[in-house]
Design an enzyme around this catalytic site. Structure first.
Site, PDB file in Angstrom:
ATOM      1  N   GLU A  58       0.854  -1.190   0.000  1.00  0.00           N
ATOM      2  CA  GLU A  58       0.000   0.000   0.000  1.00  0.00           C
ATOM      3  C   GLU A  58       0.892   1.243   0.000  1.00  0.00           C
ATOM      4  O   GLU A  58       1.904   1.294   0.679  1.00  0.00           O
ATOM      5  CB  GLU A  58      -0.884   0.000   1.263  1.00  0.00           C
ATOM      6  CG  GLU A  58      -1.821   1.192   1.335  1.00  0.00           C
ATOM      7  CD  GLU A  58      -2.761   1.150   2.549  1.00  0.00           C
ATOM      8  OE1 GLU A  58      -2.410   0.545   3.579  1.00  0.00           O
ATOM      9  OE2 GLU A  58      -3.849   1.751   2.460  1.00  0.00           O
ATOM     10  N   LYS A 142      -9.516   1.703  -2.751  1.00  0.00           N
ATOM     11  CA  LYS A 142      -9.816   1.243  -1.389  1.00  0.00           C
ATOM     12  C   LYS A 142     -11.245   1.637  -1.026  1.00  0.00           C
ATOM     13  O   LYS A 142     -11.615   2.819  -1.099  1.00  0.00           O
ATOM     14  CB  LYS A 142      -8.813   1.887  -0.427  1.00  0.00           C
ATOM     15  CG  LYS A 142      -8.890   1.410   1.012  1.00  0.00           C
ATOM     16  CD  LYS A 142      -7.748   2.075   1.801  1.00  0.00           C
ATOM     17  CE  LYS A 142      -7.546   1.506   3.175  1.00  0.00           C
ATOM     18  NZ  LYS A 142      -6.335   2.071   3.810  1.00  0.00           N
ATOM     19  N   CYS A 195      -5.693  -3.018   2.472  1.00  0.00           N
ATOM     20  CA  CYS A 195      -5.507  -2.852   3.910  1.00  0.00           C
ATOM     21  C   CYS A 195      -6.806  -2.925   4.724  1.00  0.00           C
ATOM     22  O   CYS A 195      -7.324  -4.004   4.948  1.00  0.00           O
ATOM     23  CB  CYS A 195      -4.735  -1.559   4.188  1.00  0.00           C
ATOM     24  SG  CYS A 195      -3.904  -1.640   5.793  1.00  0.00           S
TER      25      CYS A 195
HETATM   26  N1  LIG Z   1      -3.679   1.475   5.951  1.00  0.00           N
HETATM   27  C1  LIG Z   1      -4.667   0.972   6.622  1.00  0.00           C
HETATM   28  O1  LIG Z   1      -5.769   0.835   6.153  1.00  0.00           O
HETATM   29  C2  LIG Z   1      -4.339   0.556   8.033  1.00  0.00           C
HETATM   30  C3  LIG Z   1      -5.345  -0.410   8.612  1.00  0.00           C
HETATM   31  C4  LIG Z   1      -5.015  -0.800   9.990  1.00  0.00           C
HETATM   32  O2  LIG Z   1      -3.939  -0.539  10.502  1.00  0.00           O
HETATM   33  C5  LIG Z   1      -6.032  -1.522  10.761  1.00  0.00           C
HETATM   34  O3  LIG Z   1      -5.795  -1.753  11.950  1.00  0.00           O
HETATM   35  O4  LIG Z   1      -7.088  -1.855  10.207  1.00  0.00           O
END
Ligand SMILES: NC(=O)CCC(=O)C(=O)O
Length: 318
Positions: A58, A142, A195
């Site tokens: 990411e 996303k 993510c």
């Molecule tokens: N970059 C993100 O989306 C981080 C996501 C994350 O750390 C989580 O705990 O969920």
């Protein structure tokens, strides 16, 4: 719902846990390109042969942070037709990824980049995927923005500068390593997320129900939630859908504002972790094996035992 999933053959997947991501975009791209070369050359851990699909993390071209997104956002610059036409793209990241995929003859999931869409004047966190011919074949924005507040630990609000995407996406690879197997017709279906998307089981489930055999999410968890949930979520998404599941993180950089968890990993359809990185820059490789995929689904046949007479099929309607 499209369930005409392609037949897939064994292939090698490589995740680049990229380090040295700074405010110097040109340096970030140069370094990422060099790491792609190293992944294809088999550097890192677990390589047995050349990977057919290589993944970046990411936000690979910019520091991960709400102030950095607008500074480093790039317009992808594609024309939507039957294919995405990127011949007029001015994005340095898109140009690097497209030429790297072509030069190395690989499928390349180019992590994600902050994307500026001039048609709606919004910013997105966007993954792009390239074929071995250098064509842009898939785009995933996303969907679920990372807005969390754990007092005294971490507060992050992606929605201050980003907008969530509004589609679920997968892509079909076509033959992997086509220069080595010019007449091959196999293909793997890869479900995409980024993510925080991993926390929403519906997204991976919809991709799996649409025939994805592998889900790959570039991601940058942090040092608070990473140790708690990163592996748990990867293994849960793999097991509840009986798919291969990969998470590809940036390396941890304690001089950066955001401390990524690292620990990029690949999990098999039984929920078994095949490989895991530490926190430092590295490349991890694993084999994606259709036989294992079939065995998981035959041995524990939950994918054909659902009781939609008792509860609704929430994956319908996409
Ligand atoms: N970059 C993100 O989306 C981080 C996501 C994350 O750390 C989580 O705990 O969920």
């Amino acid at each position: 719902m499209a369930t005409n999933a392609p037949e897939f053959k064994p292939f090698k997947l490589a995740l680049i846990q990229l380090g040295q991501v700074t405010n110097d975009k040109a340096a970030n791209l140069k370094h990422a390109r060099e790491m792609i070369r190293k992944a294809v050359a088999g550097e890192g851990v677990g390589a047995q042969s050349r990977p057919g699909l290589v993944v970046l993390p990411e936000c690979f071209n910019s520091p991960y942070g709400i102030k950095s997104f607008p500074i480093h956002a790039e317009e992808i610059g594609f024309k939507r037709g039957e294919k995405y036409d990127i011949s007029g793209s001015k994005s340095d990241s898109v140009k690097m990824l497209s030429s790297a995929a072509k030069e190395e003859g690989i499928w390349l999931l180019g992590g994600s980049i902050p994307e500026r869409d001039t048609s709606d004047n919004k910013l997105y966190n966007t993954a792009t995927v390239y074929s071995p011919q250098g064509d842009l074949v898939a785009i995933h924005r996303k969907v679920h923005l990372f807005d969390i507040d754990i007092p005294g630990k971490i507060t992050f609000k992606e929605s201050e500068t980003l907008t969530g995407g509004n589609s679920f996406n997968y892509f079909d690879t076509g033959p992997l390593l086509p220069h080595l197997r010019p007449h091959a017709t196999d293909s793997a279906r890869i479900g995409l997320g980024i993510c925080y998307d991993v926390r929403f089981p519906e997204q991976a489930m919809v991709a799996a129900r649409q025939g994805a055999q592998v889900c790959i999410y570039p991601g940058a968890f942090n040092t608070t939630t990473g140790p708690l949930h990163w592996e748990l979520l990867a293994r849960a998404r793999a097991l509840d859908n009986e798919v291969y599941f990969a998470l590809c993180s940036p390396a941890r950089d304690l001089s950066a504002d955001y401390h990524a968890w690292g620990h990029s990993m690949i999990v098999d359809p039984m929920g078994v972790k095949l490989i895991e990185a530490g926190a430092e820059e590295t490349i991890v490789h694993a084999s994606i094996d259709p036989q294992k995929f079939r065995e998981a689904r035959t041995g524990i046949p939950v994918t054909v035992q659902r009781r939609f007479d008792v509860y609704p099929d929430v994956s319908k309607g996409f």
